[in-house]
Design an enzyme around this catalytic site. Structure first.
Site, mmCIF file in Angstrom:
data_model
loop_
_atom_site.group_PDB
_atom_site.id
_atom_site.type_symbol
_atom_site.label_atom_id
_atom_site.label_comp_id
_atom_site.label_asym_id
_atom_site.label_seq_id
_atom_site.Cartn_x
_atom_site.Cartn_y
_atom_site.Cartn_z
ATOM 1 N N CYS A 1 -14.749 -7.202 -21.222
ATOM 2 C CA CYS A 1 -13.716 -8.059 -21.815
ATOM 3 C C CYS A 1 -13.579 -9.332 -20.989
ATOM 4 O O CYS A 1 -14.197 -9.484 -19.922
ATOM 5 C CB CYS A 1 -12.391 -7.308 -21.868
ATOM 6 S SG CYS A 1 -11.714 -6.921 -20.232
ATOM 7 N N HIS B 1 -13.208 -1.372 -12.525
ATOM 8 C CA HIS B 1 -13.595 0.024 -12.354
ATOM 9 C C HIS B 1 -14.948 0.317 -12.999
ATOM 10 O O HIS B 1 -15.038 0.906 -14.074
ATOM 11 C CB HIS B 1 -12.509 0.949 -12.917
ATOM 12 C CG HIS B 1 -11.307 1.045 -12.046
ATOM 13 N ND1 HIS B 1 -10.066 1.429 -12.509
ATOM 14 C CD2 HIS B 1 -11.140 0.801 -10.721
ATOM 15 C CE1 HIS B 1 -9.204 1.412 -11.508
ATOM 16 N NE2 HIS B 1 -9.831 1.038 -10.413
ATOM 17 N N GLU C 1 -3.517 -0.444 -11.723
ATOM 18 C CA GLU C 1 -2.723 -1.399 -12.493
ATOM 19 C C GLU C 1 -1.247 -1.021 -12.487
ATOM 20 O O GLU C 1 -0.377 -1.884 -12.347
ATOM 21 C CB GLU C 1 -3.226 -1.485 -13.939
ATOM 22 C CG GLU C 1 -2.446 -2.482 -14.772
ATOM 23 C CD GLU C 1 -2.815 -2.468 -16.251
ATOM 24 O OE1 GLU C 1 -1.925 -2.702 -17.089
ATOM 25 O OE2 GLU C 1 -4.002 -2.221 -16.568
ATOM 26 N N THR D 1 -2.186 -1.762 -19.751
ATOM 27 C CA THR D 1 -2.951 -2.489 -20.768
ATOM 28 C C THR D 1 -4.113 -1.697 -21.344
ATOM 29 O O THR D 1 -4.674 -2.099 -22.366
ATOM 30 C CB THR D 1 -3.510 -3.804 -20.188
ATOM 31 O OG1 THR D 1 -4.397 -3.497 -19.100
ATOM 32 C CG2 THR D 1 -2.394 -4.703 -19.709
ATOM 33 N N SER E 1 -12.480 4.637 -14.855
ATOM 34 C CA SER E 1 -12.105 3.566 -15.775
ATOM 35 C C SER E 1 -11.173 4.107 -16.841
ATOM 36 O O SER E 1 -11.569 4.915 -17.683
ATOM 37 C CB SER E 1 -13.360 2.973 -16.428
ATOM 38 O OG SER E 1 -13.024 2.169 -17.531
ATOM 39 N N ASN F 1 -9.780 2.586 -19.506
ATOM 40 C CA ASN F 1 -10.112 2.246 -20.889
ATOM 41 C C ASN F 1 -11.338 2.991 -21.385
ATOM 42 O O ASN F 1 -11.420 3.345 -22.555
ATOM 43 C CB ASN F 1 -10.277 0.726 -21.037
ATOM 44 C CG ASN F 1 -11.567 0.207 -20.454
ATOM 45 O OD1 ASN F 1 -12.606 0.200 -21.110
ATOM 46 N ND2 ASN F 1 -11.522 -0.238 -19.207
#
Length: 310
Positions: free
Chosen positions: A14, A44, A129, A169, A227, A229
């Site tokens: 991203c 990550h 985060e 997020t 990670s 996400n």
């Protein structure tokens, strides 16, 4: 054994990740001959971190490992106010690679602390985060609550008239919606986003994986185990009924996972370089993949400028 491969159009790195990696690379160029330290993994992904180490970046987990006056980069996940203050006091040259989306949540926490409002952070306790986000609240730490599930909302006791909420997020959009709904049911006047703070790139990648999983018996997600996400992408596929696996690279794929599959889906987390996806596709072709079809064209991600000083 033969099968076809469906490749998610929205996948991989991203804008925030591109920015963070570019920040480290540019800093290494600008401060050539000087040690450049990075507090925590800048993103990550094991392969990304290894590549930056080879270029000369020094990754540390504690500010105490950074000599006074050094160059220091904050990771894409952000840090708390105490880290910012200590870095300034030690005259470190700080380059902040915090993702701009995360920085927006930090500002929300700053304002809540200044107003004396309670803050609910929906996210994974211990994730970098989330640690940075709660660390941006400079008021009474007892007024900050970290939770993840609707059940944890039921255990809350706060003044809903004077409270805000924010979310990590990189959470699952579907699961976060349940928690936000329960939070609003219990505290109708709590202030927060309409849905959540999940970034657009995360949402799009989850939607793409959902579409894959509806057509594929097996879905492979490229991404590192730490990670958030990437793990959420695997869970999205699993909830749709596909056999889903998270792998750092093609070497971690087990041939038995593909048994009986007529279609295999492939995607990648937001910290994953495209070459790892290409290597996985090569592996699948060597093991019977007859064609690779990209499922929808990727929409371009937004771009973020580099931090000041670079």
């Amino acid at each position: 054994m033969s099968f076809s491969v469906l490749l998610a159009g929205d996948r991989g790195m991203c804008a925030g990740v591109h920015r963070a990696i570019s920040t480290v690379e540019k800093a290494l160029e600008r401060y050539r001959g000087t040690e450049v330290y990075v507090l925590h993994e800048v993103v990550h992904n094991r392969h990304v971190v290894a590549a930056l180490k080879e270029q000369g970046a020094v990754f540390v987990e504690d500010l105490k490992e950074v000599p006074d006056g050094s160059v220091l980069i904050f990771s894409a996940h952000g840090v708390g106010k105490d880290i910012e203050r200590e870095a300034a006091a030690r005259q470190l040259t700080v380059i902040d690679a915090t993702c701009p989306v995360v920085s927006g949540i930090h500002r929300k926490m700053n304002k809540a602390a200044s107003a004396g409002l309670e803050a609910v952070v929906i996210g994974h306790k211990g994730h970098q985060e989330v640690i940075g986000t709660i660390g941006q609240y400079t008021g009474d730490p007892a007024l900050v609550h970290v939770l993840l599930t609707p059940q944890e909302v039921d255990e809350l006791a706060l003044d809903g008239e004077r409270a805000i909420f924010a979310t990590q997020t990189t959470l699952s959009v579907e699961e976060t919606a349940l928690t936000v709904r329960r939070l609003r049911e219990r505290y109708p006047h709590i202030k927060g986003p309409k849905a959540d703070d999940t970034c657009t790139a995360t949402q799009r990648r989850q939607n793409a994986v959902r579409a894959l999983a509806q057509r594929c018996e097996v879905v492979l997600i490229v991404g590192s185990a730490n990670s958030s996400n990437s793990n959420r992408l695997r869970e999205v596929a699993q909830r749709e009924g596909a056999r889903s696996y998270l792998v750092d690279d093609a070497a971690e794929v087990e041939a038995g996972w593909l048994e009986g599959a007529t279609q295999v889906g492939v995607s990648a987390g937001a910290s994953v370089p495209e070459y790892l996806v290409s290597e996985l596709l090569t592996y699948l072709k060597e093991r019977g993949a007859t064609q690779v079809q990209e499922l929808s064209s990727p929409d371009p991600d937004r771009e973020f400028p580099l931090p000041g000083g670079l």
